[in-house]
Design a protein around this motif. Structure first.
Motif, mmCIF file in Angstrom:
data_model
loop_
_atom_site.group_PDB
_atom_site.id
_atom_site.type_symbol
_atom_site.label_atom_id
_atom_site.label_comp_id
_atom_site.label_asym_id
_atom_site.label_seq_id
_atom_site.Cartn_x
_atom_site.Cartn_y
_atom_site.Cartn_z
ATOM 1 N N THR A 1 -13.716 11.695 -1.522
ATOM 2 C CA THR A 1 -13.317 10.641 -0.588
ATOM 3 C C THR A 1 -12.717 9.256 -0.997
ATOM 4 O O THR A 1 -12.133 8.445 -0.620
ATOM 5 N N THR A 2 -13.094 9.149 -2.349
ATOM 6 C CA THR A 2 -12.550 8.132 -3.103
ATOM 7 C C THR A 2 -11.058 8.563 -3.966
ATOM 8 O O THR A 2 -10.745 7.576 -4.748
ATOM 9 N N SER A 3 -10.900 9.554 -3.880
ATOM 10 C CA SER A 3 -9.395 10.054 -4.673
ATOM 11 C C SER A 3 -8.529 10.289 -3.889
ATOM 12 O O SER A 3 -8.479 10.760 -2.622
ATOM 13 N N GLN A 4 -7.142 9.924 -4.240
ATOM 14 C CA GLN A 4 -5.897 10.030 -3.574
ATOM 15 C C GLN A 4 -4.972 10.361 -4.433
ATOM 16 O O GLN A 4 -4.565 9.583 -5.122
ATOM 17 N N TRP A 5 -4.295 11.768 -4.098
ATOM 18 C CA TRP A 5 -3.243 12.108 -5.096
ATOM 19 C C TRP A 5 -2.091 11.649 -4.374
ATOM 20 O O TRP A 5 -1.875 11.528 -3.170
ATOM 21 N N PHE A 6 -0.896 11.334 -5.207
ATOM 22 C CA PHE A 6 0.462 10.619 -4.540
ATOM 23 C C PHE A 6 1.124 11.694 -3.629
ATOM 24 O O PHE A 6 1.547 11.272 -2.833
ATOM 25 N N THR A 7 0.785 12.781 -3.975
ATOM 26 C CA THR A 7 1.396 13.935 -3.191
ATOM 27 C C THR A 7 0.813 14.135 -1.858
ATOM 28 O O THR A 7 1.403 14.434 -0.941
ATOM 29 N N GLN A 8 -0.457 13.829 -1.592
ATOM 30 C CA GLN A 8 -1.310 13.522 -0.503
ATOM 31 C C GLN A 8 -0.909 12.679 0.456
ATOM 32 O O GLN A 8 -0.521 12.486 1.507
ATOM 33 N N THR A 9 -0.339 11.369 -0.142
ATOM 34 C CA THR A 9 0.355 10.068 0.449
ATOM 35 C C THR A 9 1.560 10.711 0.922
ATOM 36 O O THR A 9 2.038 10.325 2.203
ATOM 37 N N ILE A 10 2.435 11.462 0.208
ATOM 38 C CA ILE A 10 3.593 11.997 0.769
ATOM 39 C C ILE A 10 3.576 12.860 2.193
ATOM 40 O O ILE A 10 4.346 12.648 3.047
ATOM 41 N N ASN A 11 2.588 13.809 1.726
ATOM 42 C CA ASN A 11 2.023 14.806 2.949
ATOM 43 C C ASN A 11 1.628 13.988 4.196
ATOM 44 O O ASN A 11 2.229 14.371 5.022
ATOM 45 N N GLN A 12 0.769 12.755 4.155
ATOM 46 C CA GLN A 12 0.663 11.951 5.187
ATOM 47 C C GLN A 12 1.970 11.510 5.981
ATOM 48 O O GLN A 12 1.851 11.366 7.061
ATOM 49 N N TRP A 13 2.993 11.052 5.164
ATOM 50 C CA TRP A 13 4.059 10.415 5.901
ATOM 51 C C TRP A 13 4.793 11.551 6.578
ATOM 52 O O TRP A 13 5.271 11.491 7.577
ATOM 53 N N PHE A 14 4.779 12.803 6.015
ATOM 54 C CA PHE A 14 5.522 13.958 6.354
ATOM 55 C C PHE A 14 4.933 14.265 7.697
ATOM 56 O O PHE A 14 5.287 14.552 9.019
ATOM 57 N N ASN A 15 3.502 14.732 7.649
ATOM 58 C CA ASN A 15 2.866 15.516 8.542
ATOM 59 C C ASN A 15 2.006 14.636 9.773
ATOM 60 O O ASN A 15 2.055 14.875 10.844
ATOM 61 N N ASP A 16 1.750 13.557 9.027
ATOM 62 C CA ASP A 16 0.702 12.461 9.954
ATOM 63 C C ASP A 16 1.456 11.513 10.827
ATOM 64 O O ASP A 16 1.340 11.396 12.090
ATOM 65 N N ALA A 17 2.469 10.862 9.773
ATOM 66 C CA ALA A 17 3.133 9.712 10.559
ATOM 67 C C ALA A 17 4.358 10.412 11.060
ATOM 68 O O ALA A 17 5.047 9.740 11.810
ATOM 69 N N LEU A 18 4.634 11.833 10.519
ATOM 70 C CA LEU A 18 6.224 12.300 11.066
ATOM 71 C C LEU A 18 7.341 11.397 10.412
ATOM 72 O O LEU A 18 8.268 11.438 11.400
ATOM 73 N N ASP A 19 7.027 10.637 9.733
ATOM 74 C CA ASP A 19 8.178 9.661 9.154
ATOM 75 C C ASP A 19 8.741 10.502 7.870
ATOM 76 O O ASP A 19 8.287 10.191 6.841
ATOM 77 N N TRP A 20 9.773 11.460 8.198
ATOM 78 C CA TRP A 20 10.465 11.932 7.056
ATOM 79 C C TRP A 20 11.134 11.192 6.054
ATOM 80 O O TRP A 20 11.400 11.293 5.044
ATOM 81 N N ASN A 21 11.780 10.105 6.506
ATOM 82 C CA ASN A 21 12.544 9.147 5.990
ATOM 83 C C ASN A 21 11.672 8.288 4.987
ATOM 84 O O ASN A 21 12.138 8.534 3.608
ATOM 85 N N THR A 22 10.665 8.118 5.146
ATOM 86 C CA THR A 22 9.762 7.381 4.098
ATOM 87 C C THR A 22 9.037 8.299 3.267
ATOM 88 O O THR A 22 8.989 8.073 1.930
ATOM 89 N N ALA A 23 8.984 9.455 3.808
ATOM 90 C CA ALA A 23 8.430 10.417 2.895
ATOM 91 C C ALA A 23 9.292 10.984 1.927
ATOM 92 O O ALA A 23 8.827 11.273 0.713
#
Length: 308
Positions: free
Chosen positions: A255-277
């Motif tokens: 819960t305290t670790s976050q990989w940068f690819t997970q951040t990218i995936n969150q922009w793609f799939n959760d926020a649906l913001d493909w531009n920022t991703a």
């Protein structure tokens, strides 16, 4: 090209060249060019796309500096953007994975290249390849079971008396991620080093032994310099694959670790913001490439050496 023409003839060579060109164009070049173009455009409702607000800018790239978090190191407290911290932790632990893979792969590569009997080598290579027959998802879940609070690892350590209470391995920051990445990518370090050591003339090692050189000096002065292209090639592959991994950090991360690819995936799939991703993805690619280039320059390794 002349070898292909001589071996397969002009017709079959042309078909293979067209298929490769089609694959590169449709699955690599066009998708990446599209994402690169989208990374400079704002995330807008469909009705506003192409309107006055749809202009090119670096806003998506600058979002990496949004949001801050306080961190303390050696008693000093400072504020750092969350996504910048995530990126540098990803780079740092990818370096840790690369170093651990080297420490594990180098002795085994030397053993395979210079010590093991030739008749036993195919069996050893087969045993090393067996884990690759299982998908990366299943391997990550297998390590999740091993590292579980009541998993086999804790049971073994408790049985031999090394620990008194079970350890929550998957809740210890990036520990589970590092273990999973090392297990997943160590072979990408092993075989380039093995190929490099295999080409070393054994007479050089025997001559050094006859002259009384200790084992560590033989490796430091003879084996390691000769293996430098293989080490560089394996390090580049392990580092880039680790920094770009998504499955292993998602399954084995705490819960305290976050990989940068997970951040990218969150922009793609959760926020649906493909531009920022897209912007974040190209930032990761660009900065990792610069980091690898800098490391190659520091260690004086050329791209041609890695290609060999």
């Amino acid at each position: 090209m002349q070898d292909l023409l001589r071996r397969y003839g002009p017709g079959l060579t042309l078909i293979m060249a067209l298929l490769v060109a089609f694959w590169l164009l449709m699955l690599v070049i066009i998708p990446n060019m599209t994402l690169f173009e989208q990374s400079f455009r704002p995330y807008l409702p469909v009705t506003e796309i192409g309107g006055p607000k749809d202009v090119y800018s670096f806003d998506n790239y600058l979002k990496v500096f949004d949001g801050s978090i306080e961190r303390s190191i050696f008693g000093y407290t400072f504020t750092v953007p969350v996504h910048v911290l995530t990126f540098w932790l990803t780079i740092w632990y990818s370096m840790v994975v690369t170093v651990l893979c080297f420490l594990l792969a180098y002795p085994l590569a030397y053993y395979m290249a210079k010590i093991v009997q030739p008749k036993s080598l195919p069996t050893l290579i087969l045993l090393l390849f067996i884990p690759l027959w299982v998908s990366e998802v299943l391997r990550a879940f297998a390590w999740w079971i091993i590292l579980a609070f009541k998993g086999p690892l804790n049971a073994l350590l408790l049985a031999v008396g090394l620990i008194e209470d079970p350890i929550r391995w998957t809740n210890m920051g990036y520990t589970g991620v590092v273990i999973g990445l090392v297990y997943t990518y160590v072979l990408f370090m092993l075989f380039p080093i093995y190929n490099a050591i295999q080409s070393l003339d054994t007479n050089q090692i025997e001559a050094a032994e006859d002259l009384g050189a200790p084992w560590w000096k033989i490796h430091w002065r003879i084996v390691l310099p000769h293996s430098k292209p293989g080490i560089a090639s394996g390090s580049v592959m392990v580092f880039m694959l680790s920094a770009g991994s998504l499955l292993v950090p998602s399954i084995l991360g705490s819960t305290t670790s976050q990989w940068f690819t997970q951040t990218i995936n969150q922009w793609f799939n959760d926020a649906l913001d493909w531009n920022t991703a897209s912007a974040y993805a190209f930032l990761l690619l660009l900065l990792c490439t610069l980091f690898v280039s800098l490391a190659m320059w520091v260690f004086r390794v050329k791209l041609s050496d890695i290609a060999k």
